[in-house]
Enzyme design. Structure first.
Site, PDB file in Angstrom:
ATOM      1  N   ALA A  65      -1.226   1.662   5.800  1.00  0.00           N
ATOM      2  CA  ALA A  65      -0.352   1.076   6.818  1.00  0.00           C
ATOM      3  C   ALA A  65       0.113  -0.280   6.310  1.00  0.00           C
ATOM      4  O   ALA A  65      -0.557  -0.919   5.487  1.00  0.00           O
ATOM      5  CB  ALA A  65      -1.109   0.934   8.125  1.00  0.00           C
ATOM      6  N   GLY A 109      -4.081   4.556   5.481  1.00  0.00           N
ATOM      7  CA  GLY A 109      -3.194   5.540   6.099  1.00  0.00           C
ATOM      8  C   GLY A 109      -2.564   6.482   5.080  1.00  0.00           C
ATOM      9  O   GLY A 109      -2.201   7.609   5.416  1.00  0.00           O
ATOM     10  N   GLU A 112      -5.063   9.102   4.588  1.00  0.00           N
ATOM     11  CA  GLU A 112      -5.135   9.871   5.838  1.00  0.00           C
ATOM     12  C   GLU A 112      -3.945  10.823   5.982  1.00  0.00           C
ATOM     13  O   GLU A 112      -4.110  11.967   6.407  1.00  0.00           O
ATOM     14  CB  GLU A 112      -5.228   8.906   7.029  1.00  0.00           C
ATOM     15  CG  GLU A 112      -6.586   8.202   7.056  1.00  0.00           C
ATOM     16  CD  GLU A 112      -6.641   7.033   8.033  1.00  0.00           C
ATOM     17  OE1 GLU A 112      -5.786   6.130   7.908  1.00  0.00           O
ATOM     18  OE2 GLU A 112      -7.513   7.020   8.906  1.00  0.00           O
ATOM     19  N   GLU A 132     -10.076   0.092   4.802  1.00  0.00           N
ATOM     20  CA  GLU A 132      -9.821  -0.671   6.028  1.00  0.00           C
ATOM     21  C   GLU A 132     -10.936  -1.662   6.346  1.00  0.00           C
ATOM     22  O   GLU A 132     -10.693  -2.719   6.942  1.00  0.00           O
ATOM     23  CB  GLU A 132      -9.635   0.280   7.221  1.00  0.00           C
ATOM     24  CG  GLU A 132      -8.335   1.070   7.201  1.00  0.00           C
ATOM     25  CD  GLU A 132      -8.417   2.400   6.482  1.00  0.00           C
ATOM     26  OE1 GLU A 132      -9.335   2.590   5.647  1.00  0.00           O
ATOM     27  OE2 GLU A 132      -7.549   3.266   6.737  1.00  0.00           O
TER      28      GLU A 132
HETATM   29  C1  HXC Z   1       1.737  -4.172   3.063  1.00  0.00           C
HETATM   30  C2  HXC Z   1       1.380  -3.940   0.806  1.00  0.00           C
HETATM   31  C3  HXC Z   1       0.329  -3.015   1.042  1.00  0.00           C
HETATM   32  C4  HXC Z   1       0.032  -2.688   2.398  1.00  0.00           C
HETATM   33  C5  HXC Z   1       0.537  -3.278  -1.082  1.00  0.00           C
HETATM   34  N1  HXC Z   1       1.459  -4.071  -0.530  1.00  0.00           N
HETATM   35  N2  HXC Z   1      -0.175  -2.630  -0.148  1.00  0.00           N
HETATM   36  N3  HXC Z   1       2.073  -4.499   1.812  1.00  0.00           N
HETATM   37  N4  HXC Z   1       0.751  -3.292   3.371  1.00  0.00           N
HETATM   38  N5  HXC Z   1      -0.909  -1.771   2.729  1.00  0.00           N
HETATM   39  C6  HXC Z   1       2.429  -4.943  -1.190  1.00  0.00           C
HETATM   40  C7  HXC Z   1       1.768  -6.197  -1.709  1.00  0.00           C
HETATM   41  O1  HXC Z   1       1.658  -7.169  -0.675  1.00  0.00           O
HETATM   42  C8  HXC Z   1       2.745  -6.620  -2.787  1.00  0.00           C
HETATM   43  O2  HXC Z   1       3.859  -7.222  -2.170  1.00  0.00           O
HETATM   44  C9  HXC Z   1       3.202  -5.281  -3.362  1.00  0.00           C
HETATM   45  O3  HXC Z   1       2.930  -4.300  -2.338  1.00  0.00           O
HETATM   46  C10 HXC Z   1       2.450  -4.891  -4.619  1.00  0.00           C
HETATM   47  O4  HXC Z   1       1.079  -4.944  -4.323  1.00  0.00           O
HETATM   48  P1  HXC Z   1       0.030  -5.721  -5.244  1.00  0.00           P
HETATM   49  O5  HXC Z   1      -1.183  -5.958  -4.396  1.00  0.00           O
HETATM   50  O6  HXC Z   1       0.668  -6.885  -5.903  1.00  0.00           O
HETATM   51  O7  HXC Z   1      -0.257  -4.605  -6.358  1.00  0.00           O
HETATM   52  P2  HXC Z   1      -1.566  -4.371  -7.186  1.00  0.00           P
HETATM   53  O8  HXC Z   1      -2.143  -5.671  -7.662  1.00  0.00           O
HETATM   54  O9  HXC Z   1      -1.205  -3.342  -8.197  1.00  0.00           O
HETATM   55  O10 HXC Z   1      -2.640  -3.753  -6.153  1.00  0.00           O
HETATM   56  C11 HXC Z   1      -2.395  -2.497  -5.593  1.00  0.00           C
HETATM   57  C12 HXC Z   1      -3.374  -2.271  -4.395  1.00  0.00           C
HETATM   58  C13 HXC Z   1      -3.234  -3.457  -3.401  1.00  0.00           C
HETATM   59  C14 HXC Z   1      -4.790  -2.174  -4.894  1.00  0.00           C
HETATM   60  C15 HXC Z   1      -2.953  -0.960  -3.759  1.00  0.00           C
HETATM   61  O11 HXC Z   1      -1.830  -3.658  -3.117  1.00  0.00           O
HETATM   62  C16 HXC Z   1      -3.962  -3.234  -2.099  1.00  0.00           C
HETATM   63  O12 HXC Z   1      -5.183  -3.381  -2.012  1.00  0.00           O
HETATM   64  N6  HXC Z   1      -3.217  -2.935  -1.028  1.00  0.00           N
HETATM   65  C17 HXC Z   1      -3.765  -2.796   0.306  1.00  0.00           C
HETATM   66  C18 HXC Z   1      -4.484  -1.478   0.437  1.00  0.00           C
HETATM   67  C19 HXC Z   1      -5.093  -1.336   1.842  1.00  0.00           C
HETATM   68  O13 HXC Z   1      -5.916  -2.144   2.273  1.00  0.00           O
HETATM   69  N7  HXC Z   1      -4.709  -0.298   2.568  1.00  0.00           N
HETATM   70  C20 HXC Z   1      -5.169  -0.032   3.929  1.00  0.00           C
HETATM   71  C21 HXC Z   1      -4.210  -0.627   4.921  1.00  0.00           C
HETATM   72  S1  HXC Z   1      -4.808  -0.460   6.582  1.00  0.00           S
HETATM   73  P3  HXC Z   1       4.398  -8.650  -2.672  1.00  0.00           P
HETATM   74  O14 HXC Z   1       5.475  -8.972  -1.702  1.00  0.00           O
HETATM   75  O15 HXC Z   1       3.252  -9.578  -2.644  1.00  0.00           O
HETATM   76  O16 HXC Z   1       4.901  -8.361  -4.066  1.00  0.00           O
HETATM   77  C22 HXC Z   1      -4.469   1.108   7.000  1.00  0.00           C
HETATM   78  C23 HXC Z   1      -4.860   1.522   8.411  1.00  0.00           C
HETATM   79  C24 HXC Z   1      -4.359   2.914   8.740  1.00  0.00           C
HETATM   80  O17 HXC Z   1      -3.947   1.859   6.254  1.00  0.00           O
HETATM   81  C25 HXC Z   1      -4.553   3.229  10.184  1.00  0.00           C
HETATM   82  C26 HXC Z   1      -3.281   3.186  10.957  1.00  0.00           C
HETATM   83  C27 HXC Z   1      -3.391   3.555  12.399  1.00  0.00           C
END
Ligand code: HXC
Length: 258
Positions: A65, A109, A112, A132
């Site tokens: 998400a 997500g 999921e 998460e």
């Molecule tokens: C918003 C995101 C994002 C996310 C990545 N980006 N994941 N933006 N939401 N989930 C953005 C980063 O901010 C960054 O933008 C760009 O994408 C590239 O990401 P980087 O982090 O620079 O890349 P990298 O170093 O290669 O790392 C990749 C990664 C990391 C390991 C996937 O991005 C990461 O940990 N992302 C979050 C993963 C996460 O926690 N997902 C769960 C979300 S909660 P900028 O602008 O800085 O370049 C969820 C709840 C679901 O999913 C339930 C819903 C009801």
């Protein structure tokens, strides 16, 4: 329809949806989830589509998400108007077969949504995770329910409590993915599987999917009863007559409903 955060196309009887927000690794923002639900509704209504492939980019299926949007939410707004619910339902309750073709990150997500699909074909660079917990929440789109059903309690607890990622080999060993393929072959293999499915009788494929999904909702004896009723009903279809006649005649079946 023209979309901004996804791309859609049809190839024969296969519909392809590609998540396309490369700058955010296909993070599932409100706009993207809305477009995904609309695209699925279009393919569901299109009688010429027999199977859908859902995919992302080589680097990310979806990194979860959109955390920047999630940050703005509060309990009451989410409770009153969960922006994701419609999309999750539209994937999980999609009636035609749908395959997730996963390359790169499938996190939160993203993992999921892949699990809502009927099966997952993964590229060797795929990484699955429910991180998460690192954000101070838990999975909220079925991860705590579908992951243990897919990989068992121990690995699901490990993934959700530590937030670690699982690589593609581990995911295949654990039964999360059905096939593991080289990155460059991912779409070819997924399309071949989708075309094979779309060449069958669509109502029979849909009933098969429905019956397997029942296994996750009800007990064994009720599941067997459900299967038997549906199996019997298939003998009222022209496609059953055609499939069996084609075998007897040593020719390819030409299903009417495909
Ligand atoms: C918003 C995101 C994002 C996310 C990545 N980006 N994941 N933006 N939401 N989930 C953005 C980063 O901010 C960054 O933008 C760009 O994408 C590239 O990401 P980087 O982090 O620079 O890349 P990298 O170093 O290669 O790392 C990749 C990664 C990391 C390991 C996937 O991005 C990461 O940990 N992302 C979050 C993963 C996460 O926690 N997902 C769960 C979300 S909660 P900028 O602008 O800085 O370049 C969820 C709840 C679901 O999913 C339930 C819903 C009801």
């Amino acid at each position: 329809m023209a979309y901004k955060t996804i791309q859609t196309k049809t190839e024969g009887r296969v519909g392809v949806i590609t998540l396309d927000r490369p700058k955010a690794l296909n993070a599932l923002c409100d706009e993207l989830t809305g477009e995904l639900a609309d695209a699925l509704a279009e393919f569901e209504a299109n009688e010429d589509i027999g199977c859908v492939v859902l995919t992302g980019s080589t680097k990310a299926f979806a990194a979860g998400a959109d955390i920047k949007e999630l940050q703005e939410k509060d309990f009451v707004s989410l409770y009153l108007n969960d922006p994701f619910a419609k999309t999750w339902e539209s994937v999980a309750r999609f009636r035609k077969p749908i395959i997730a073709a996963v390359s790169g990150y499938a996190l939160g997500g993203g993992c999921e949504i892949a699990m809502m699909c009927d099966f997952i074909i993964a590229a060797e660079n795929a990484k699955f995770g429910q991180p998460e917990i690192n954000l101070g929440v838990m999975p909220g789109a079925g991860g705590t329910q579908r992951l243990p059903r897919a990989v068992g309690k121990s690995k699901a607890m490990d993934m959700c409590l530590t937030g670690r990622m699982m690589n593609a080999e581990e995911a295949e060993r654990a039964g999360l993915v059905s096939r593991l393929v080289p990155v460059d072959d991912l779409m070819d293999v997924a399309m071949e599987a989708a075309e094979a499915i779309a060449s069958k009788s669509l109502p029979i494929a849909m009933m098969t999917k429905e019956s397997i999904n029942r296994a996750f909702e009800i007990g064994l004896s009720e599941g067997i009863r459900f299967e038997r009723r549906v199996f019997h009903s298939q003998f009222a279809t022209e496609d059953q007559s055609e499939g069996m006649a084609a075998f007897a005649d040593k020719r390819a079946a030409h299903f009417k409903h495909r």
